[in-house]
Design an enzyme around this catalytic site. Structure first.
Site, PDB file in Angstrom:
ATOM      1  CG  ASP A 149      55.535 -27.204-102.374  1.00  0.00           C
ATOM      2  OD1 ASP A 149      55.567 -27.349-103.104  1.00  0.00           O
ATOM      3  OD2 ASP A 149      55.501 -27.324-101.879  1.00  0.00           O
ATOM      4  CG  HIS A 203      54.461 -24.564-105.243  1.00  0.00           C
ATOM      5  ND1 HIS A 203      54.670 -25.575-104.382  1.00  0.00           N
ATOM      6  CD2 HIS A 203      53.502 -24.453-105.564  1.00  0.00           C
ATOM      7  CE1 HIS A 203      52.595 -25.757-104.358  1.00  0.00           C
ATOM      8  NE2 HIS A 203      51.993 -25.095-105.153  1.00  0.00           N
ATOM      9  CB  SER A 527      49.514 -24.520-104.299  1.00  0.00           C
ATOM     10  OG  SER A 527      50.002 -25.811-104.866  1.00  0.00           O
TER      11      SER A 527
END
Ligand SMILES: *[C@@H]1O[C@H](CO)[C@@H](O)[C@H](O)[C@H]1NC(C)=O
Ligand SMILES: *[C@@H]1O[C@H](CO)[C@@H](O)[C@H](O)[C@H]1NC(C)=O
Ligand SMILES: *[C@@H]1O[C@H](CO)[C@@H](O)[C@H](O)[C@H]1NC(C)=O
Ligand SMILES: *[C@@H]1O[C@H](CO)[C@@H](O)[C@H](O)[C@H]1NC(C)=O
Ligand SMILES: *[C@@H]1O[C@H](CO)[C@@H](O)[C@H](O)[C@H]1NC(C)=O
Length: 752
Positions: A149, A203, A527
């Site tokens: 990520d 994220h 996600s």
């Protein structure tokens, strides 16, 4: 990474396309670009030491340069050991061409871009403190989840290590910066252009804490979604492999996965998609094959390109492909119109002191001004919105940004109407003025009211966090849909899991939220769904260390639920009809972690089973070798649907009759006897199931631990089928000692 959901990027991409001046051919040829070079390991050669492999890579790379040319020298970017035999290097087009002609080289491919796809969810998934599956699986204790990520935020309260055991002895990973502990056991960066695995985006922090975050009390954003935030596997360890900086590259993803394999992770969570579409060209599919071969379970996001058909990312059968659904929580707002009609919506920003009096309603797009319709920067300057409720259309900028534009123009509040693609999925965003996002259908009704009167008025009611919404789960409109493009004979997505308005750790404060300890954010996307399933896989792995990745996937899929909390069919938010979601939207259904721990039967696979499957896809042995890293032969080839997968995607012409076999492994009671339970197929299709003894029964007391059966799908010559696709399912059922087993296998049909 699959992006957080917004349509802002569309505009940016558009601008770039318009204003880029094409380079001349000479410039093009001399430009250094990153290529991934796939090599074939020379027969009989072994590289006992990683250094020897690297020497070999370096010597091949240096041979690609014409010594008399003035071109820049190629430079090595990543050297791979596990995911492929090969490396990534920066070189010119000519150097790439020269490499391609070398005997040892299978292929040279330009590096490709990948995109990022964005808590109460453990409770919603039926995981409760001190009881049931969470306890029996020991909260994922001893399992290592590798997250590919944008990096991570060490020292965030979600990564505290109170009560965490030391990482298992096999762990070989490392931390490139300070901040590791018994929870966060690895942090490495592979993205060229940045130097640290520290998350600058949020994220990666969000996905990591969703999979395996430690419990944090009073986690909230602006006081909303308040509660204990916990990862799905709170006693699992986290290792971060940074491969993105806004965008992600295939070469970095491969390097991250290569390192994760070497370090000894058990589960990979990859909320990223993109690249080439064929499995043998897509480095993410190729690298995850190597991970699966080593027994690592791989969970990936399905993508955020729904609700159109065939929009999936990560379609390989060795990956668990996860779509997005809602949870039973809303951060509720209600639009109240002058005609007394009420329309529910959502917003993360919920002012306590908003005066709910009616105000004039304006729609800046009413005269066809598109910029104003979307409330884009500067578009409201000449429109009187002062003190009014402003109706903005979703698209071309983030919702929270539109609220800033409305605020600057003096607007009192904003109604954000979904576009048709977003359907009925509402996002709870961090607006800066009182606001409500509403579904497409509600937006149309509000516009009808706006048209119906010369003095439209409206206000917004703020309801705060609402729990127990019993229409959940619903499939998010943005969740990517099947059918599978790269492998039409494998049904995808595999499963859906929580992915809408999920609260988890964040890298920085969003608008100076001081109410919560540590920073949290509420975001949406497949996600978010992917790390939920990575967490579930970690729980299963902890309780069943001997289960293969395919067995874990099968357990998750055959026990999934097709019903919502109301015991009605799970619906699709793609439009306001809210019809039952089809198999290309939900796959096997919504994950049910507790049931997955005791599935009764599993459809298991060995890595070598994928070779005849890839032969059946029509790949050449050279293409297959790019995935398997070893020489293969296609003397044995099977149709895709013959792969021992826990679902079916079958194409049927009139009069077709197709037989496949399956092997089930009994992981429940040794003496169980299964019979066929439900069978559902569309009109015009017939299915017949036959065990090896000719009976519709699987008797493990007699047959042993593994039993084979045949299933035949046939299509009537005369009967008219409805549409181009159909769906169905069957179950194997058995009365167990402590529970009843029901093993559900979904079907999709393509009518040719
Ligand atoms: C969150 O919940 C806890 C426990 O119920 C409570 O003490 C705290 O005040 C709440 N925080 C907010 C911001 O609502
Ligand atoms: C409202 O009126 C405009 C202009 O006449 C028209 O284009 C639009 O379709 C109407 N909207 C609805 C929802 O009826
Ligand atoms: C956040 O806090 C900083 C420092 O206190 C301040 O400069 C900034 O303007 C604040 N931002 C917002 C959005 O309130
Ligand atoms: C299987 O074994 C269990 C316990 O050993 C027993 O209670 C059960 O009745 C048996 N079931 C069958 C179908 O024989
Ligand atoms: C199962 O299918 C295979 C392949 O079509 C066939 O060879 C075999 O005879 C079938 N077995 C039974 C029991 O029907």
């Amino acid at each position: 990474m699959m992006p957080l959901i917004n349509s802002y990027m569309l505009v940016v991409l558009l601008l770039i396309t318009i204003f880029q001046i094409p380079p001349t051919n000479a410039q093009k040829n001399n430009e250094l670009k990153t290529y991934i070079v796939h090599l074939t390991t020379p027969q009989g050669q072994h590289f006992s030491h990683p250094q020897h492999l690297q020497q070999w890579y370096n010597s091949l790379l240096s041979q690609s340069t014409n010594p008399i040319s003035n071109d820049q020298k190629p430079t090595m970017v990543h050297m791979y050991r596990h995911v492929i035999t090969g490396f990534a290097a920066k070189m010119t087009r000519q150097q790439a061409n020269a490499m391609e002609n070398m005997e040892e080289v299978l292929s040279v491919k330009l590096d490709s871009d990948y995109h990022l796809h964005t808590t109460r969810s453990p409770h919603f998934l039926g995981l409760h403190q001190d009881s049931g599956f969470w306890k029996t699986s020991n909260y994922g204790k001893g399992v290592i989840i590798g997250v590919i990520d944008t990096g991570i935020t060490p020292n965030h309260p979600s990564f505290h290590d109170q009560g965490m055991p030391h990482p298992p002895a096999k762990w070989k990973g490392k931390c490139e910066v300070a901040g590791c502990n018994k929870k966060l056991i690895g942090m490495r960066n592979f993205y060229t252009g940045v130097t640290s695995p520290i998350d600058e985006d949020g994220h990666g922090t969000h996905t990591s804490s969703t999979a395996a975050g430690s419990p944090v009390h009073n986690a909230n954003v602006f006081g909303n979604a308040n509660g204990t935030a916990s990862g799905i596997a709170p006693l699992a360890h986290v290792a971060m492999y940074r491969v993105c900086d806004g965008m992600c590259s295939g070469s970095a993803i491969a390097a991250g996965i290569d390192a994760a394999i070497e370090d000894g992770v058990d589960v990979l969570s990859i909320s990223i998609g993109g690249g080439y579409r064929q499995l043998y060209e897509n480095i993410l599919d190729i690298a995850t094959f190597a991970a699966m071969e080593k027994g690592i379970f791989v969970s990936c996001s399905a993508g955020n390109s729904g609700p159109s058909e065939a929009t999936l990312a990560n379609e390989a059968p060795w990956i668990l492909t996860v779509g997005a659904s809602t949870i039973d929580r809303r951060i509720r707002t209600t639009v109240f119109l002058g005609n007394k009609k009420l329309y529910d919506g959502e917003s993360l920003y919920q002012p306590k002191n908003f005066n709910h009096k009616f105000r004039p309603l304006v729609y800046p797009g009413k005269n066809g001004d598109e910029h104003a319709a979307y409330c884009l920067e500067g578009s409201l300057d000449h429109i009187d919105v002062k003190g009014k409720v402003v109706l903005c259309d979703q698209g071309y900028s983030e919702g929270a940004h539109k609220s800033k534009v409305v605020k600057k123009a003096g607007g009192a509040a904003m109604i954000l109407a979904n576009n048709i693609v977003f359907g009925e999925t509402t996002l709870a965003e961090a607006h800066v003025i009182p606001a409500s996002a509403v579904g497409y259908g509600e937006g149309v009704q509000i516009k009808k009211y706006f048209n119906s009167t010369s003095s439209p008025i409206a206000t917004i009611l703020f309801r705060g966090t609402v729990l127990g919404v019993n229409t959940a789960p619903e499939v998010a409109s943005f969740s990517s849909r099947g059918p599978n493009y790269a492998s039409p004979g494998i049904l995808k997505p595999d499963i859906i899991g929580p992915g809408v308005n999920i609260i988890a750790a964040w890298s920085e404060s969003i608008d100076n939220n001081t109410k919560s300890k540590g920073y949290f954010n509420v975001i949406a996307g497949t996600s978010m769904s992917c790390p939920h399933l990575a967490g579930v896989a970690a729980l299963l792995k902890s309780d069943h260390p001997d289960w293969s990745p395919a067995a874990i996937k099968s357990a998750i899929m055959t026990t999934a639920s097709q019903l919502n909390l109301n015991k009605r069919a799970i619906v699709d938010q793609k439009d306001e009809r809210l019809l039952p979601a089809d198999v290309f939207a939900i796959g096997a259904g919504h994950v049910n972690p507790s049931r997955s721990n005791d599935p009764g039967l599993v459809f298991d696979l060995e890595p070598s089973d994928y070779i005849p499957y890839m032969c059946g896809l029509g790949y050449t042995t050279k293409q297959i070798e790019m995935i398997t890293k070893k020489k293969v032969s296609c003397s044995h080839s099977i149709p895709e649907a013959q792969l021992n997968y826990p679902s079916f995607a079958v194409s049927l012409k009139r009069g077709d009759k197709k037989t496949y076999s399956r092997i089930v492994t009994n992981v429940g009671m040794g003496n169980a006897s299964y019979t066929v339970g439900e069978v559902h197929v569309p009109h015009g299709v017939k299915v017949v199931v036959v065990g090896l003894d000719g009976r519709q029964e699987l008797n493990f007391a007699v047959g042993g631990r593994r039993l084979r059966y045949n299933i035949t799908f046939s299509r009537d010559t005369a009967a008219i089928v409805k549409g181009h696709y159909g769906q169905g399912h069957m179950t194997w059922v058995a009365g167990g000692y402590t529970s009843d087993y029901s093993v559900r296998i979904p079907f999709s049909f393509k009518f040719e």
